[in-house]
Design a protein around this motif. Structure first.
Motif, PDB file in Angstrom:
ATOM      1  N   TYR A   1       1.605 -16.499   0.065  1.00 46.41           N
ATOM      2  CA  TYR A   1       2.368 -15.976  -1.076  1.00 46.41           C
ATOM      3  C   TYR A   1       1.653 -14.830  -1.802  1.00 46.41           C
ATOM      4  O   TYR A   1       2.305 -14.034  -2.483  1.00 46.41           O
ATOM      5  CB  TYR A   1       2.635 -17.084  -2.097  1.00 46.41           C
ATOM      6  CG  TYR A   1       3.658 -18.125  -1.674  1.00 46.41           C
ATOM      7  CD1 TYR A   1       4.525 -17.914  -0.605  1.00 46.41           C
ATOM      8  CD2 TYR A   1       3.777 -19.328  -2.381  1.00 46.41           C
ATOM      9  CE1 TYR A   1       5.461 -18.867  -0.242  1.00 46.41           C
ATOM     10  CE2 TYR A   1       4.717 -20.286  -2.020  1.00 46.41           C
ATOM     11  CZ  TYR A   1       5.554 -20.051  -0.950  1.00 46.41           C
ATOM     12  OH  TYR A   1       6.481 -21.003  -0.594  1.00 46.41           O
ATOM     13  N   LEU A   2       0.326 -14.765  -1.706  1.00 48.52           N
ATOM     14  CA  LEU A   2      -0.416 -13.764  -2.499  1.00 48.52           C
ATOM     15  C   LEU A   2      -0.195 -12.367  -1.930  1.00 48.52           C
ATOM     16  O   LEU A   2      -0.442 -12.113  -0.751  1.00 48.52           O
ATOM     17  CB  LEU A   2      -1.913 -14.096  -2.505  1.00 48.52           C
ATOM     18  CG  LEU A   2      -2.769 -13.150  -3.357  1.00 48.52           C
ATOM     19  CD1 LEU A   2      -2.411 -13.280  -4.842  1.00 48.52           C
ATOM     20  CD2 LEU A   2      -4.262 -13.415  -3.150  1.00 48.52           C
ATOM     21  N   ASP A   3       0.259 -11.448  -2.788  1.00 52.11           N
ATOM     22  CA  ASP A   3       0.563 -10.088  -2.350  1.00 52.11           C
ATOM     23  C   ASP A   3      -0.430  -9.067  -2.886  1.00 52.11           C
ATOM     24  O   ASP A   3      -0.768  -8.112  -2.195  1.00 52.11           O
ATOM     25  CB  ASP A   3       1.975  -9.707  -2.801  1.00 52.11           C
ATOM     26  CG  ASP A   3       2.503  -8.489  -2.074  1.00 52.11           C
ATOM     27  OD1 ASP A   3       2.584  -8.524  -0.835  1.00 52.11           O
ATOM     28  OD2 ASP A   3       2.829  -7.488  -2.748  1.00 52.11           O
ATOM     29  N   MET A   4      -0.884  -9.263  -4.128  1.00 56.22           N
ATOM     30  CA  MET A   4      -1.779  -8.292  -4.750  1.00 56.22           C
ATOM     31  C   MET A   4      -2.732  -8.950  -5.727  1.00 56.22           C
ATOM     32  O   MET A   4      -2.387  -9.951  -6.355  1.00 56.22           O
ATOM     33  CB  MET A   4      -0.984  -7.229  -5.526  1.00 56.22           C
ATOM     34  CG  MET A   4      -0.388  -6.118  -4.708  1.00 56.22           C
ATOM     35  SD  MET A   4       0.544  -5.000  -5.784  1.00 56.22           S
ATOM     36  CE  MET A   4       2.205  -5.491  -5.404  1.00 56.22           C
ATOM     37  N   VAL A   5      -3.920  -8.342  -5.853  1.00 58.62           N
ATOM     38  CA  VAL A   5      -4.901  -8.715  -6.876  1.00 58.62           C
ATOM     39  C   VAL A   5      -5.296  -7.427  -7.583  1.00 58.62           C
ATOM     40  O   VAL A   5      -5.775  -6.488  -6.939  1.00 58.62           O
ATOM     41  CB  VAL A   5      -6.143  -9.380  -6.265  1.00 58.62           C
ATOM     42  CG1 VAL A   5      -7.153  -9.711  -7.367  1.00 58.62           C
ATOM     43  CG2 VAL A   5      -5.761 -10.624  -5.483  1.00 58.62           C
TER      44      VAL A   5
END
Length: 523
Positions: free
Chosen positions: A379-383
Motif C-alpha cells: 500500500y505504501l506509495d510515497m514517503v
C-alpha cells in the motif's frame, strides 16, 4: 477587490481579538470570539435570505412585528423556507445587530445572547440539520469568570465584542461567500500559533494542508468524498475541497475535543457548506469510530503525534487491526491511525497522513505493522520528509506517508527529502510555495533527483529490513572541499612578503620623519 477586502477583514478581526482578550489565554478566548463571529454570520445570512423571500411582498425581515397575528404568520412561512435551505431560524428581535445595539445602549445583554444561541439550536429540532447544530454553542459560557469577575464586567466585554463585529461588513452575497470563511480560518490559525501545543493540535499549517490536499487529488481530481479521522477545526477537509474539481464533494470527520468539534462544524457552515454535505462526529476515533462502514475517495489527517491510546487486545478482533496481528504501542498511536485510515479508504482512493519521523524506523510492533503494509499489502506509495519546526507547539521533524490500495507504481516507493527547503521564521519554520512546488514536481516525475528524491525498488526496501529512514535512500551528504596544502603554503609566503614590504614602507616613512623605527626590519 475580493482579496483586498479579505485582507482588511482579517486585520480587523485579529485586532478585535487581540484588543479584547486581555489576560485571557488565546485558547479560552478563541471559543468566545469565534462563536460570536459565527452568530453574526448566521444572523446576516438569515436576514439576507429572508429579505430575498419577502422582497416581492414589500417587507423586510427586520421590520416584521412578531407580536401581531399577521407578523407571526409571515414568520412561520419564512421559518419553513429557512429551515429547508439554511437549516436554522430565529426571530427579527434576535438578530445580531439588534442585540449589539442593546449592548451599545448600556443594556444587560448576556441573557439575551444566551437565549438566542439556545433558540438557534432549538429551531433545528426535528429538522434534517439538527445533528449539525446540536450543542454547537456549548462552549460559549457567558457566566464564566474568564470573561470578568462580575456580571457587569462580563456584559461590558461581550457588548464590546458585539459592537466591534457589528461594524464589520462581512459581504456574504454571491461569489464572496468564502471571504468570511477564509478570514475565520485565518483567526483559527492565529490562535493556534499564539497558544502553543494545545491549540496547535487542531490546526494544520496552511502549506502542509495544501500539500496533503494536492497529494490526494492528483490522480483523482473529482473526488466525491473526503474524510479526516482527527479533523480538528476542519481546515484540512476544506482544503481538499478547494483542490478537488467537484462542487458536490461530501465532508466526513471525527474529532475528540468537544470545543474543536464545534469549531469544525461552524467552519463548514461559514464556508457555505450545506448541512447535508458534511458529517462531523464527536468521539475518540480509535476507540469509537463513527464512520466505520463508510469508504472514502480521499483520506487525510494530521493526528496528534505519538498519542496515547488503549491498545486493548480486544482491538485485534476489529477489522481495522486484525489482519496485522499486532497493535501499535499504548504510548504511540501513530500506526493505529494509519491502520484506521487504510480501513476507511476505498479501493481507488488515496490517503496522506502527517506523522513523526519515528514511524519510519521504530521497531517491535511498529516495525511489524510497517513491514506488513509494505511487503504483504503493498500500500505504501510515497514517503516525504518535511522540515523540522513547521507545526505549532512542536519542533520535531515530521513526514508524510501516502498510501493507496491500488497503486500505479506497484514495484517501487518514492522517497523525497524536503527537510532542508524552508524559510526560517521567528517561532516556526515556514514552507513556501516554491518548496511545495519542488515536492509536487518530484511526485509527478517520480524519478531519482540528486540529494532530493529516490525511487526505491521493493528489493531496496527489503534489503533495509523495511526501515524507511529517509537518509537510507536519499543521500543529502555534502562533501567538504579538500584543502590544497601547497596552495595554502604559497598564500602564506605571499602574505609574509606583503607584510615585509609594508614594514619597509613604515621604516622609510619613520626615517623621513626623523623618528625611531618602532621595530626591527629584516631583509
Amino acid at each position: 477587490m475580493v482579496e483586498q477586502h479579505q485582507q482588511e477583514l482579517k486585520k480587523q478581526l485579529w485586532n478585535i481579538a487581540n484588543t479584547l482578550r486581555g489576560n485571557m489565554s488565546a485558547d479560552d478566548f478563541r471559543d468566545y470570539i469565534l462563536g460570536l463571529i459565527f452568530y453574526k454570520y448566521l444572523s446576516d445570512k438569515l436576514n439576507s435570505y429572508a429579505d430575498t423571500l419577502l422582497k416581492q411582498d414589500g417587507f423586510s425581515f427586520a421590520t416584521i412585528d412578531e407580536n401581531t397575528p399577521d407578523g407571526q404568520e409571515i414568520l412561520d412561512a419564512v421559518k419553513d423556507e429557512t429551515l429547508d435551505n439554511l437549516g436554522y431560524f430565529f426571530k427579527p428581535s434576535e438578530l445580531f445587530h439588534v442585540i449589539a445595539e442593546r449592548g451599545e445602549a448600556g443594556k444587560f445583554i448576556l441573557d439575551d445572547v444566551t437565549k438566542v444561541l439556545n433558540h438557534i439550536e432549538q429551531s433545528t429540532m426535528g429538522a434534517e440539520s439538527a445533528d449539525d447544530f446540536n450543542g454547537l454553542f456549548d462552549e460559549l459560557d457567558l457566566t464564566s469568570n474568564k470573561l470578568g469577575k462580575t456580571p457587569t464586567a462580563r456584559n461590558k466585554l461581550i457588548a464590546q465584542v458585539l459592537i466591534h463585529l457589528d461594524n464589520i461588513d462581512f459581504h456574504l452575497e454571491n461569489s464572496e461567500i468564502d471571504i468570511l470563511g477564509d478570514a475565520y480560518e485565518y483567526l483559527i490559525g492565529m490562535f493556534a500559533s499564539g497558544a502553543g501545543k494545545k491549540a496547535g493540535e487542531f490546526y494544520t499549517p496552511q502549506m502542509v494542508s495544501k500539500l496533503l490536499a494536492k497529494l490526494v487529488t492528483l490522480d483523482n481530481p473529482v473526488v466525491k468524498s473526503v474524510y479526516d479521522p482527527t479533523c480538528g477545526s476542519g481546515s484540512l477537509l476544506l482544503r481538499v475541497a478547494k483542490e478537488a474539481q467537484n462542487q458536490d464533494i461530501k465532508y466526513y470527520g471525527q474529532e475528540r475535543n468537544p470545543s474543536t468539534y464545534n469549531l469544525a462544524r461552524m467552519n463548514m457552515i461559514m464556508h457555505g457548506v450545506h448541512y447535508s454535505r458534511f458529517d462531523i462526529q464527536n468521539d475518540d476515533t480509535l476507540e469509537t469510530p463513527l464512520h466505520f462502514d463508510e469508504r472514502f475517495d480521499a483520506v487525510v489527517a494530521n493526528p496528534p503525534f505519538s498519542a496515547d491510546w488503549s491498545a486493548s487486545p480486544l482491538h485485534l478482533n476489529n477489522d481495522r487491526f486484525a489482519d496485522y496481528g499486532k497493535l501499535a504501542p499504548k504510548g504511540k498511536a501513530d500506526f493505529a491511525f494509519v491502520q484506521h485510515m487504510v480501513h476507511q479508504l476505498n479501493d481507488n482512493g488515496t490517503m496522506a497522513v502527517v506523522l513523526p519521523h519515528g514511524v519510519l524506523f521504530r521497531g517491535a510492533a511498529e516495525g511489524h505493522i510497517r513491514q506488513h503494509l509494505i511487503k504483504e499489502k503493498n500500500y505504501l506509495d510515497m514517503v516525504i520528509g518535511l522540515p523540522a519546526n513547521i507545526f505549532f507547539g512542536t519542533s520535531i521533524p515530521t513526514c508524510i506517508l501516502v498510501l493507496k490500495k491500488r497503486r500505479k507504481a506497484e514495484d517501487n516507493v518514492l522517497f523525497i527529502d524536503a527537510s532542508n527547503h524552508f524559510e526560517k521564521g521567528t517561532n516556526n519554520n515556514i514552507m513556501r510555495e516554491e518548496d511545495l512546488q519542488r515536492i509536487l514536481d518530484a511526485v509527478v516525475k517520480r524519478e531519482s533527483i540528486d540529494k532530493f528524491a529516490f525511487v526505491a525498488s521493493q528489493k531496496d526496501l527489503g534489503d533495509n529490513d523495511y526501515n524507511l529512514n529517509i537518509p537510507r535512500y536519499v543521500d543529502t551528504f555534502e562533501e567538504e572541499e579538500l584543502v590544497d596544502l601547497a596552495k595554502v603554503a604559497k598564500q602564506l609566503v605571499d602574505n609574509d612578503k606583503a607584510m615585509l614590504q609594508t614594514d619597509k614602507t613604515i621604516a622609510d616613512f619613520c626615517k623621513e620623519l626623523g623618528i625611531d623605527t618602532p621595530f626591527e626590519v629584516k631583509e
